[in-house]
Design a protein around this motif. Structure first.
Motif, short mmCIF file in Angstrom:
data_model
loop_
_atom_site.label_atom_id
_atom_site.label_comp_id
_atom_site.label_asym_id
_atom_site.label_seq_id
_atom_site.Cartn_x
_atom_site.Cartn_y
_atom_site.Cartn_z
N PHE B 57 -11.89 -31.14 -33.91
CA PHE B 57 -11.98 -29.70 -33.63
C PHE B 57 -13.00 -29.01 -34.52
N THR B 58 -14.20 -29.51 -34.42
CA THR B 58 -15.33 -29.07 -35.23
C THR B 58 -16.01 -27.83 -34.65
N ALA B 59 -16.56 -27.01 -35.51
CA ALA B 59 -17.52 -25.97 -35.10
C ALA B 59 -18.88 -26.52 -35.49
N PHE B 63 -16.40 -27.61 -40.60
CA PHE B 63 -15.65 -26.38 -40.35
C PHE B 63 -14.92 -26.43 -39.01
N TYR B 65 -13.47 -25.21 -35.51
CA TYR B 65 -14.09 -24.35 -34.48
C TYR B 65 -13.19 -23.15 -34.18
N GLY B 66 -13.85 -22.06 -33.84
CA GLY B 66 -13.16 -20.79 -33.69
C GLY B 66 -12.07 -20.79 -32.64
N GLY B 67 -12.25 -21.57 -31.61
CA GLY B 67 -11.24 -21.63 -30.56
C GLY B 67 -9.92 -22.17 -31.08
N MET B 68 -9.97 -23.05 -32.06
CA MET B 68 -8.74 -23.56 -32.68
C MET B 68 -8.04 -22.45 -33.44
N ALA B 70 -8.29 -19.30 -32.95
CA ALA B 70 -7.78 -18.35 -31.95
C ALA B 70 -6.50 -18.87 -31.31
N SER B 71 -6.47 -20.17 -31.02
CA SER B 71 -5.29 -20.76 -30.38
C SER B 71 -4.08 -20.71 -31.30
N ASP B 74 -2.87 -17.20 -31.58
CA ASP B 74 -2.25 -16.83 -30.31
C ASP B 74 -0.80 -17.34 -30.26
N LEU B 106 -5.75 -10.59 -27.52
CA LEU B 106 -5.91 -11.41 -28.72
C LEU B 106 -7.22 -11.00 -29.38
N ASN B 107 -7.13 -10.56 -30.63
CA ASN B 107 -8.33 -10.17 -31.38
C ASN B 107 -8.39 -10.98 -32.66
N VAL B 108 -9.54 -11.59 -32.90
CA VAL B 108 -9.69 -12.41 -34.11
C VAL B 108 -10.97 -12.00 -34.84
N PHE B 110 -13.35 -13.30 -37.80
CA PHE B 110 -13.63 -14.48 -38.61
C PHE B 110 -14.30 -14.02 -39.91
#
Lengths: 166, 166
Positions: B57-59, B63, B65-68, B70-71, B74, B106-108, B110
């Motif tokens: 789960f890399t960006a 690091f 990744y942002g989707g992780m 966010a998940s 959530d 959903l607001n994130v 970073f």
């Protein structure tokens, strides 16, 4: 000529993103393209990506989980930001130094359940374009129904995140 | 007595979420708990979850990744909302009819790159608690540094999303 996906123009060392990196064999490998380029007003150009999530990415059975929608919006946003940065600078997509954007903020409003087994379509529009900050507004649709709307505040990747060789 | 995870109290038919469902063997299976319950003011209670993302789960390499992020935010948000709904109604977690919440927004933000190979800690706080809408503010930390802050506007699951038997 077939258009190359934005993400496929990222430098090899920056192509491992789980959401969109061509070098991440386990990831989604989302691919974003220009839908329309308006040469009279570049900022009204739009971007597009399509993706059908696998069945494991469930929320409630029958519906795509929100983290997937957020991820697709995120990667379509940063990809679109990169493409717009190259476009406004009159540079060829992927030319060095890389204009790689990362997410400063991600906002998603879920408007309707996102059905599984359907190709999702993401359309990106630009509400702010600066050299180091680009805001992309994105709709995510299934069967022509908007399921979620997102906004990605993308910022030029800080040097602190850069692998050594880039 | 060991506390049961919020998500493990969801009805079987609503436990397939890729982010947190115990019946999704391919997913993250995030598990959220009460960190602190304040019986004098239930709304100041806090929730906690811990998770170490796998290396895929890399960006950018190194690091997450942002989707992780966010998940995780959530699922910790909707889980916390469910737990708070049961708490304020004085009902046992998981009792029927189910108080299952889904994400309205959903607001994130970073704030710092999220390092890989580190256990992430999510802490949830409640800024609004109504019968059908609960807002959860969440910090995601690595090595005691806040990497992202998120807000989940959780809404009671609409009947239209409910599998037939629930």
């Amino acid at each position: 000529m077939k258009q190359q996906a934005f993400q496929d123009c990222y430098p090899e060392e920056l192509s491992h993103c789980y959401g969109c990196g061509k070098n991440n064999n386990d990831g989604h490998q989302l691919k974003s393209f220009w839908q329309h380029i308006d040469n009279n007003d570049l900022l009204t150009s739009t971007t597009i990506a399509r993706y059908t999530p696998a069945d494991i990415f469930t929320a409630i059975p029958g519906f795509v989980y929100g983290g997937m929608s957020a991820s697709l919006i995120d990667c379509h946003g940063t990809g679109s930001a990169s493409a717009m940065a190259y476009l406004t600078q009159g540079r060829e997509m992927g030319s060095l130094p890389a204009l790689r954007f990362v997410t400063g903020a991600l906002n998603v409003n879920f408007l309707a359940p996102t059905p599984q087994g359907v190709e999702l379509e993401l359309i990106g529009r630009f509400s702010e374009v600066k050299e180091r900050k680009i805001i992309v507004d994105i709709t995510l649709s299934a069967n022509d129904v908007i399921c979620s709307k997102g906004q990605v505040i993308a910022v030029l990747m800080p040097a602190s995140m850069s692998p050594d060789k880039v």
